[in-house]
Design a protein around this motif. Structure first.
Motif, short mmCIF file in Angstrom:
data_model
loop_
_atom_site.label_atom_id
_atom_site.label_comp_id
_atom_site.label_asym_id
_atom_site.label_seq_id
_atom_site.Cartn_x
_atom_site.Cartn_y
_atom_site.Cartn_z
N GLN A 109 87.53 25.68 48.26
CA GLN A 109 86.43 26.59 47.93
C GLN A 109 85.99 26.43 46.48
O GLN A 109 84.79 26.44 46.19
CB GLN A 109 86.84 28.04 48.22
N ASP A 110 86.95 26.27 45.57
CA ASP A 110 86.60 26.06 44.15
C ASP A 110 85.86 24.74 43.97
O ASP A 110 84.89 24.66 43.22
CB ASP A 110 87.87 26.06 43.29
N CYS A 112 84.02 23.15 46.23
CA CYS A 112 82.68 23.27 46.81
C CYS A 112 81.75 24.05 45.90
O CYS A 112 80.57 23.69 45.75
CB CYS A 112 82.75 23.92 48.19
N GLN A 113 82.25 25.09 45.27
CA GLN A 113 81.43 25.85 44.32
C GLN A 113 81.05 24.98 43.14
O GLN A 113 79.91 24.97 42.68
CB GLN A 113 82.16 27.11 43.87
N TRP A 114 82.02 24.21 42.63
CA TRP A 114 81.76 23.31 41.51
C TRP A 114 80.72 22.26 41.90
O TRP A 114 79.79 22.00 41.15
CB TRP A 114 83.07 22.63 41.08
N THR A 116 78.43 22.36 44.25
CA THR A 116 77.12 22.98 44.40
C THR A 116 76.48 23.25 43.05
O THR A 116 75.29 22.98 42.85
CB THR A 116 77.26 24.29 45.20
N ASP A 117 77.26 23.76 42.10
CA ASP A 117 76.72 24.04 40.77
C ASP A 117 76.26 22.77 40.07
O ASP A 117 75.19 22.74 39.45
CB ASP A 117 77.77 24.74 39.91
N CYS A 156 78.95 24.07 50.32
CA CYS A 156 79.98 24.52 51.24
C CYS A 156 79.78 26.00 51.55
O CYS A 156 79.39 26.76 50.70
CB CYS A 156 81.36 24.32 50.65
#
Length: 157
Positions: A109-110, A112-114, A116-117, A156
């Motif tokens: 999850q971390d 995917c966030q990274w 996306t950013d 994600c």
């Protein structure tokens, strides 16, 4: 990147389920929005890029870097000799294109966030809406270090 079209489907209560046995048999309509997905799994090189970004952006936060490392002990099994994988799988050049293993749900999850950013930053830099802080001069193209030059989007859910 592949665009996955959103849609609506009915969740629960299919014809092959034992309705008397299952308690989760309530049928409901679920709508999934459209999203993008990579064509391949996340490779060791992708994960190493993520680790490099963490160490370059937060050099004093060793706990963040340590928590992002995959668990290399997934290769250890009784009566097997997998020590070369334990020591070399993530960082050896021969395994760069292999899928990353030993990561938890929270790590995914971390990541995917990274991802996306970084993708959103790359898109906004391309449109001129934000300035690339690592560019040599104003208006210079984005660098691979902060924009993931060859792999554009990972969103994600």
């Amino acid at each position: 990147m592949i665009a996955i079209e959103g849609g609506t489907f009915v969740l629960g209560g299919s014809a092959d389920q034992d309705i008397n046995f299952e308690y989760n048999n309530v049928r409901k309509r679920v709508t999934i929005p459209a999203f993008y997905m990579d064509e391949t799994e996340v490779s060791n090189q992708d994960w190493l890029d993520y680790l490099h970004w963490i160490s370059a952006t937060f050099p004093a936060d060793h706990e963040l870097y340590y928590n992002a490392l995959p668990d290399s002990l997934v290769w250890r099994r009784p009566l097997s000799y997998n020590e070369p994988y334990v020591n070399n799988y993530l960082r050896h050049p021969a395994f760069r294109d292999y899928p990353v293993v030993g990561i938890s749900w929270d790590q995914v999850q971390d990541y995917c966030q990274w991802r996306t950013d970084r993708t959103n930053e790359y898109i906004l830099q391309g449109k001129g809406m934000i300035i690339n802080p690592r560019a040599a001069k104003k208006g210079a193209p984005a660098t691979a270090a902060n924009a993931q030059k060859f792999r554009l989007i990972q969103i994600c859910i």
